[in-house]
Design an enzyme around this catalytic site. Structure first.
Site, PDB file in Angstrom:
ATOM      1  N   LYS A 128       0.733  -1.182   0.020  1.00  9.12           N
ATOM      2  CA  LYS A 128       0.146  -0.067  -0.219  1.00  9.12           C
ATOM      3  C   LYS A 128       0.815   1.250  -0.057  1.00  9.12           C
ATOM      4  O   LYS A 128       0.516   2.251  -0.246  1.00  9.12           O
ATOM      5  CB  LYS A 128      -0.771  -0.014   1.254  1.00  9.12           C
ATOM      6  N   GLY A 129       2.082   1.179   0.194  1.00  8.83           N
ATOM      7  CA  GLY A 129       2.985   2.097   0.447  1.00  8.83           C
ATOM      8  C   GLY A 129       3.248   3.147  -0.489  1.00  8.83           C
ATOM      9  O   GLY A 129       3.551   4.297  -0.419  1.00  8.83           O
ATOM     10  N   GLU A 138       7.219   2.317  -6.328  1.00  6.03           N
ATOM     11  CA  GLU A 138       7.447   1.783  -4.973  1.00  6.03           C
ATOM     12  C   GLU A 138       7.661   3.020  -4.116  1.00  6.03           C
ATOM     13  O   GLU A 138       8.234   3.940  -4.476  1.00  6.03           O
ATOM     14  CB  GLU A 138       8.777   0.951  -5.150  1.00  6.03           C
ATOM     15  N   ASP A 139       7.433   2.569  -2.804  1.00  3.58           N
ATOM     16  CA  ASP A 139       7.663   3.877  -1.825  1.00  3.58           C
ATOM     17  C   ASP A 139       8.995   3.860  -1.256  1.00  3.58           C
ATOM     18  O   ASP A 139       9.703   5.132  -1.501  1.00  3.58           O
ATOM     19  CB  ASP A 139       6.887   3.745  -0.515  1.00  3.58           C
ATOM     20  N   ASP A 154      14.482  -0.669   0.208  1.00  2.00           N
ATOM     21  CA  ASP A 154      15.450  -0.833   1.509  1.00  2.00           C
ATOM     22  C   ASP A 154      16.299  -1.856   1.407  1.00  2.00           C
ATOM     23  O   ASP A 154      17.472  -1.580   0.809  1.00  2.00           O
ATOM     24  CB  ASP A 154      14.321  -1.359   2.489  1.00  2.00           C
ATOM     25  N   LYS A 183      17.388   3.321   0.570  1.00  2.06           N
ATOM     26  CA  LYS A 183      18.247   3.378   1.740  1.00  2.06           C
ATOM     27  C   LYS A 183      19.649   2.640   1.316  1.00  2.06           C
ATOM     28  O   LYS A 183      19.590   1.499   1.708  1.00  2.06           O
ATOM     29  CB  LYS A 183      17.432   2.677   2.989  1.00  2.06           C
ATOM     30  N   VAL A 231      11.518   5.187   8.385  1.00  2.00           N
ATOM     31  CA  VAL A 231      10.787   6.283   8.153  1.00  2.00           C
ATOM     32  C   VAL A 231       9.249   6.060   7.848  1.00  2.00           C
ATOM     33  O   VAL A 231       8.936   4.876   7.474  1.00  2.00           O
ATOM     34  CB  VAL A 231      11.303   6.989   6.692  1.00  2.00           C
ATOM     35  N   ASP A 268       4.169   3.448   6.412  1.00  2.00           N
ATOM     36  CA  ASP A 268       3.591   3.123   7.607  1.00  2.00           C
ATOM     37  C   ASP A 268       4.526   2.366   8.702  1.00  2.00           C
ATOM     38  O   ASP A 268       5.855   1.943   8.440  1.00  2.00           O
ATOM     39  CB  ASP A 268       2.473   1.996   7.636  1.00  2.00           C
ATOM     40  N   ARG A 298       0.413   6.400   7.761  1.00  5.91           N
ATOM     41  CA  ARG A 298       0.666   6.639   6.175  1.00  5.91           C
ATOM     42  C   ARG A 298       0.110   7.943   5.617  1.00  5.91           C
ATOM     43  O   ARG A 298       0.759   8.548   4.674  1.00  5.91           O
ATOM     44  CB  ARG A 298      -0.226   5.590   5.248  1.00  5.91           C
TER      45      ARG A 298
HETATM   46  P1  IMP Z   1      12.806  -4.309   1.110  1.00  4.17           P
HETATM   47  O1  IMP Z   1      12.420  -5.664   0.543  1.00  4.17           O
HETATM   48  O2  IMP Z   1      13.680  -4.476   2.389  1.00  4.17           O
HETATM   49  O3  IMP Z   1      13.365  -3.456   0.219  1.00  4.17           O
HETATM   50  O4  IMP Z   1      11.681  -3.469   1.622  1.00  4.17           O
HETATM   51  C1  IMP Z   1      10.755  -3.091   0.958  1.00  4.17           C
HETATM   52  C2  IMP Z   1       9.416  -2.798   1.703  1.00  4.17           C
HETATM   53  O5  IMP Z   1       9.658  -2.685   3.250  1.00  4.17           O
HETATM   54  C3  IMP Z   1       8.906  -1.509   1.016  1.00  4.17           C
HETATM   55  O6  IMP Z   1       8.179  -1.389   0.326  1.00  4.17           O
HETATM   56  C4  IMP Z   1       8.174  -1.067   2.489  1.00  4.17           C
HETATM   57  O7  IMP Z   1       6.760  -1.235   2.422  1.00  4.17           O
HETATM   58  C5  IMP Z   1       8.917  -1.587   3.668  1.00  4.17           C
HETATM   59  N1  IMP Z   1       9.917  -0.587   4.437  1.00  4.17           N
HETATM   60  C6  IMP Z   1      11.283  -0.710   4.232  1.00  4.17           C
HETATM   61  N2  IMP Z   1      11.705   0.119   4.877  1.00  4.17           N
HETATM   62  C7  IMP Z   1      10.701   0.955   5.528  1.00  4.17           C
HETATM   63  C8  IMP Z   1      10.752   2.264   6.137  1.00  4.17           C
HETATM   64  O8  IMP Z   1      11.740   2.947   6.925  1.00  4.17           O
HETATM   65  N3  IMP Z   1       9.469   2.545   6.678  1.00  4.17           N
HETATM   66  C9  IMP Z   1       8.400   1.785   6.303  1.00  4.17           C
HETATM   67  N4  IMP Z   1       8.346   0.911   5.434  1.00  4.17           N
HETATM   68  C10 IMP Z   1       9.737   0.354   5.103  1.00  4.17           C
END
Ligand code: IMP
Length: 188
Positions: free
Chosen positions: A54-55, A110-111, A114, A142, A164, A170, A176
């Protein structure tokens, strides 16, 4: 008469502002203009902007209004986090696209990237559906947390290794709707 949105009482919330609503708006407008330029000349049925639920919803809603071209909008639901603030690396599709993307020019919105596991999985999955092209647009990145080599074609902001919230992101499904991006004070 239009009324302005209520102000958050920031002294009662545990967030420090990282990126202001004004800075977000300016960057989103730039990204939309860049996408408009890059996709100029594509046929009107060709471009599909896919929001990752949903981000990305708030980012996508603002971004598409700065893309001066006819586009389709679709959504895909991905779950990778549960309610924790640490990536599990386990990814699954919880809601699929409403239409095929074969032959389309896809822009994934994407939001945040990470660790990169979610987007890596998603791009691989979408690639098997034979789109003409796939580009990635992420509001945040990040890099310190990166565990996958991900090429972000359109990036809003690079941020430090902080958890964040706001503008779609969220913590435990809350906040959100903060109009700015804040970080949880004291959290990594
Ligand atoms: P990844 O798979 O570790 O890249 O994470 C991706 C998903 O984790 C993002 O689409 C977010 O929904 C969530 N996420 C990662 N870091 C944060 C943050 O700092 N705040 C909120 N959601 C996060």
């Amino acid at each position: 008469m239009a009324s302005s949105p209520p102000s958050w009482n920031r002294t009662q919330e545990p967030f420090a502002e990282l990126i202001s609503a004004e800075a977000i708006a300016a960057r989103v407008a730039e990204l939309g203009a860049q996408i408009t330029r890059d996709y100029e000349g594509r046929s009107s049925t060709d471009i599909v902007v896919i929001g990752v639920l949903k981000g990305s919803v708030i980012f996508l809603a603002d971004l598409v209004r700065h893309i001066a071209a006819p586009i389709f909008v679709d959504f895909i639901g991905i779950s990778s986090y549960g309610d924790a603030t640490v990536s599990s690396g386990v990814v699954q599709i919880t809601q699929d696209l409403s239409r095929p993307i074969e032959g389309k020019h896809v822009i994934v919105v994407e939001d945040i990237v990470d660790t990169g596991h979610t987007v890596h999985y998603l791009l691989e999955n979408l690639g098997t559906r034979r789109p003409a092209t796939v580009a990635l647009c992420s509001l945040l990145h990040k890099p310190e947390r990166s565990e996958r080599d991900i090429k972000i074609d359109y990036l809003g902001f690079t941020i430090p290794n902080k958890f964040v919230v706001g503008y779609g992101l969220d913590i435990s499904q809350q906040y959100r709707n903060l109009p700015f991006i804040g970080y949880v004070q004291g959290a990594g």
